[in-house]
Enzyme design. Structure first.
Site, PDB file in Angstrom:
ATOM      1  N   GLU A 174      30.154  26.467  52.641  1.00 59.28           N
ATOM      2  CA  GLU A 174      31.359  26.628  51.833  1.00 59.28           C
ATOM      3  C   GLU A 174      32.605  26.512  52.702  1.00 59.28           C
ATOM      4  OE1 GLU A 174      33.477  30.365  49.519  1.00 59.28           O
ATOM      5  OE2 GLU A 174      31.283  30.255  49.566  1.00 59.28           O
ATOM      6  N   ASP A 194      35.808  25.979  47.798  1.00 62.28           N
ATOM      7  CA  ASP A 194      36.340  27.226  47.229  1.00 62.28           C
ATOM      8  C   ASP A 194      37.859  27.154  47.248  1.00 62.28           C
ATOM      9  OD1 ASP A 194      37.001  29.792  46.440  1.00 62.28           O
ATOM     10  OD2 ASP A 194      36.382  30.739  48.313  1.00 62.28           O
ATOM     11  N   HIS A 229      36.871  39.205  56.443  1.00 64.24           N
ATOM     12  CA  HIS A 229      36.092  40.268  55.820  1.00 64.24           C
ATOM     13  C   HIS A 229      35.546  41.289  56.815  1.00 64.24           C
ATOM     14  CE1 HIS A 229      35.197  37.613  52.059  1.00 64.24           C
ATOM     15  NE2 HIS A 229      36.461  37.942  52.186  1.00 64.24           N
ATOM     16  N   LYS A 277      35.249  31.142  40.510  1.00 66.35           N
ATOM     17  CA  LYS A 277      35.767  32.506  40.523  1.00 66.35           C
ATOM     18  C   LYS A 277      36.728  32.667  39.347  1.00 66.35           C
ATOM     19  CE  LYS A 277      35.641  33.079  45.587  1.00 66.35           C
ATOM     20  NZ  LYS A 277      36.478  33.111  46.813  1.00 66.35           N
ATOM     21  N   LYS A 289      26.868  34.171  43.947  1.00 61.60           N
ATOM     22  CA  LYS A 289      27.288  34.738  45.234  1.00 61.60           C
ATOM     23  C   LYS A 289      27.983  36.061  44.925  1.00 61.60           C
ATOM     24  CE  LYS A 289      30.545  33.809  48.986  1.00 61.60           C
ATOM     25  NZ  LYS A 289      31.608  32.906  49.456  1.00 61.60           N
ATOM     26  N   ASP A 319      29.738  30.700  54.439  1.00 62.95           N
ATOM     27  CA  ASP A 319      31.118  30.479  54.023  1.00 62.95           C
ATOM     28  C   ASP A 319      31.962  30.506  55.282  1.00 62.95           C
ATOM     29  OD1 ASP A 319      33.689  30.418  53.076  1.00 62.95           O
ATOM     30  OD2 ASP A 319      33.595  32.337  52.025  1.00 62.95           O
ATOM     31  N   GLN A 332      33.338  33.556  58.162  1.00 66.93           N
ATOM     32  CA  GLN A 332      33.491  34.696  57.264  1.00 66.93           C
ATOM     33  C   GLN A 332      32.188  35.276  56.717  1.00 66.93           C
ATOM     34  OE1 GLN A 332      37.155  35.065  54.883  1.00 66.93           O
ATOM     35  NE2 GLN A 332      35.829  34.634  53.164  1.00 66.93           N
ATOM     36  N   GLU A 333      31.258  34.422  56.307  1.00 70.53           N
ATOM     37  CA  GLU A 333      30.050  34.947  55.676  1.00 70.53           C
ATOM     38  C   GLU A 333      28.810  34.167  56.095  1.00 70.53           C
ATOM     39  OE1 GLU A 333      30.186  35.553  51.374  1.00 70.53           O
ATOM     40  OE2 GLU A 333      32.345  35.188  51.471  1.00 70.53           O
ATOM     41  N   GLU A 371      32.150  42.953  51.971  1.00 69.51           N
ATOM     42  CA  GLU A 371      31.173  42.567  50.951  1.00 69.51           C
ATOM     43  C   GLU A 371      29.775  43.114  51.238  1.00 69.51           C
ATOM     44  OE1 GLU A 371      31.581  38.362  50.580  1.00 69.51           O
ATOM     45  OE2 GLU A 371      33.574  38.513  49.715  1.00 69.51           O
ATOM     46  N   SER A 404      40.614  36.487  51.208  1.00 72.03           N
ATOM     47  CA  SER A 404      40.718  35.116  51.700  1.00 72.03           C
ATOM     48  C   SER A 404      40.995  34.234  50.488  1.00 72.03           C
ATOM     49  CB  SER A 404      39.386  34.704  52.364  1.00 72.03           C
ATOM     50  OG  SER A 404      39.402  33.346  52.706  1.00 72.03           O
ATOM     51  N   HIS A 412      31.712  36.353  43.112  1.00 70.27           N
ATOM     52  CA  HIS A 412      32.536  37.562  43.137  1.00 70.27           C
ATOM     53  C   HIS A 412      33.786  37.325  43.987  1.00 70.27           C
ATOM     54  CE1 HIS A 412      30.705  39.054  47.231  1.00 70.27           C
ATOM     55  NE2 HIS A 412      30.935  37.758  47.216  1.00 70.27           N
ATOM     56  N   ARG A 413      34.559  38.396  44.218  1.00 68.29           N
ATOM     57  CA  ARG A 413      35.638  38.407  45.206  1.00 68.29           C
ATOM     58  C   ARG A 413      35.387  39.554  46.177  1.00 68.29           C
ATOM     59  NH1 ARG A 413      39.824  34.757  44.111  1.00 68.29           N
ATOM     60  NH2 ARG A 413      39.945  34.855  46.370  1.00 68.29           N
ATOM     61  N   SER A 414      36.080  39.529  47.300  1.00 73.03           N
ATOM     62  CA  SER A 414      35.857  40.583  48.294  1.00 73.03           C
ATOM     63  C   SER A 414      36.340  41.937  47.793  1.00 73.03           C
ATOM     64  CB  SER A 414      36.536  40.230  49.614  1.00 73.03           C
ATOM     65  OG  SER A 414      37.889  39.890  49.411  1.00 73.03           O
TER      66      SER A 414
END
Length: 429
Positions: free
Chosen positions: A286, A313, A155, A338, A389, A242, A163-164, A205, A42, A366-368
């Site tokens: 987010e 983000d 994700h 990031k 995160k 997120d 997403q999260e 993740e 993403s 982090h990243r996915s």
């Protein structure tokens, strides 16, 4: 003897099985540093550009041999003999060498790999951990982990648009205690999902990725899991989210295509967030509005900013120039950091300092698509912002970061302080 004598890049795999770049840097003293570059799914439209080969006969076109060759060739020739201890000068040299506004010629993946590897080598040269090399101080702050326990959106392959969904163990005394509480909540959630007949497979993740009745049901499940694990929702463990709304923003509307197909205006989705803040211990949101919906951020975000951490983000993409404009426009009150969105350690630190100077909170992320690289754990401690995160606690690429933070906390002993509620002081008592 801290001049760069060699750089060696290699095409390796990330947590999705896609190619990414690893770089080893060697200094004249023999000190070495190793870095592995993450990759996002993403992604914001203004992120620095990963260089991919486009050769469909290898890794479906996602190979990074060109980026590897750029490190082993042009970048090495330009940096051989360069002083590794001056990170800012090194990163300026890399940006100038690339010569494009988005690092698209040499590749942000190539540039970041070199930037991080040299930072690690410089720390090894000094004989100190990376966090101390980046910020030499007596006491350090360990971050509150934003632990991802339910996945949707890009994700996960399910019917949840958001997403999260994350837990924030902010009411515990130490990082170790906080990580334990969050992990216990994660395992408790698995039992709850199984009892309800939901799938317990995980997403990119490490969070669970079941199909659910609605986009709101994850909030109910998280509160149930927190309570059943023996913790107080909002007191010891809060919730972060997120929304990644840029992924479902279409022609001026927020379209929940994975769930019920409904469409919402910025005002309507802002009202939905407001209702959720009232019903649940939701403390951090987010990308609650799309990266191109600046009016939504301004008008609807302003109504929420006193009640919750509003994190940009895709909106800011760790880019100092974009972030500076966003601050001037009053967008959000927090930034996600990031490394690979901007492509160098120095520009990342510049964004962090800009956040600090303008009373924005910041979250190291982090990243996915991740690797076992733990750079962001040290960065989070060095920066002292109090939030990280980095996914769930069931995938080794995520757990590596948590384990590194546990190690840092043990090393520091009495010189370690857990950020806890102080990281969210303006929104919690």
């Amino acid at each position: 003897m801290s001049e760069i004598t060699h750089l060696q890049a290699l095409e390796i795999l990330d947590s999705r099985g896609n190619p990414t770049v690893q770089v080893a840097a060697t200094l004249g003293s023999g000190a070495q540093g190793l870095a592995r570059v993450p990759s996002g799914a993403s992604t914001g439209i203004n992120e620095a550009v990963e260089l991919r080969d486009g050769d469909k006969s290898r890794f479906n076109g996602k190979g990074v041999q060109k980026a590897v060759q750029n490190v082993n060739g042009e970048i090495l020739r330009a940096l051989e003999g360069f002083e590794a201890g001056d990170q800012a000068a090194l990163d300026r040299k890399l940006v100038e060498l690339d010569g494009t506004p988005n690092k698209g010629r040499l590749g942000a993946n190539a540039i970041l790999g070199v930037s991080m590897a040299v930072a690690h080598a410089a720390a090894a040269e000094k004989g100190v951990p990376l966090y101390r090399s980046l910020a030499d101080q007596q006491q350090y702050t360990l971050p509150v982990p934003m632990l991802n326990i339910l996945n949707g959106g890009q994700h996960a392959d399910n019917n949840v648009d958001i997403q999260e969904f994350m837990v924030l163990p902010l009411g515990l005394p130490t990082f170790g205690d906080a990580l334990r509480a969050a992990t216990e909540t994660f395992h408790t959630l698995k039992g709850i999902l199984a009892a309800k007949g939901y799938e317990t497979a995980t997403g990119d993740e490490g969070g669970f990725a079941p199909s659910l009745k609605s986009n709101e049901e994850p909030m109910e499940l998280l509160v149930e899991a927190i309570e059943k694990a023996g913790y107080k929702p909002g007191g010891e463990i809060a919730i972060a989210m997120d929304a990644a709304t840029s992924e479902f923003y279409e022609e001026g509307a927020y379209v929940f295509s994975q769930s019920d197909g409904s469409r919402k205006t910025a005002a309507e989705i802002g009202e939905m967030w407001s209702e959720w803040i009232g019903r649940y211990p939701l403390l951090s949101l987010e990308d609650g509005f799309s990266e191109i919906d600046h009016e939504g951020w301004k008008t609807e975000g302003a109504k929420l900013s006193g009640r919750i951490q509003l994190v940009g983000d895709d909106l800011f993409v760790t880019n100092p120039e974009i972030f500076k404009k966003g601050i001037a426009d009053g967008l959000g009150n927090s930034i996600l950091i990031k490394l690979n969105q901007i492509g160098t350690v120095t520009e990342t630190l510049e964004c962090i300092e800009m956040a600090r100077q303008n009373n924005y909170t910041f979250i190291i992320s982090h990243r996915s698509g991740e690797t076992e690289d733990t750079t962001i754990a040290d960065l989070a401690v060095a920066a002292g912002g109090g939030q990280i995160k980095t996914g769930s606690t069931c995938r080794s690429d995520r757990v590596a970061k948590y384990n590194r933070l546990l190690q840092i906390e043990a090393e520091l002993g009495d010189n370690a302080r857990y950020a806890g509620k102080q990281a969210f002081a303006r929104w919690v008592s």
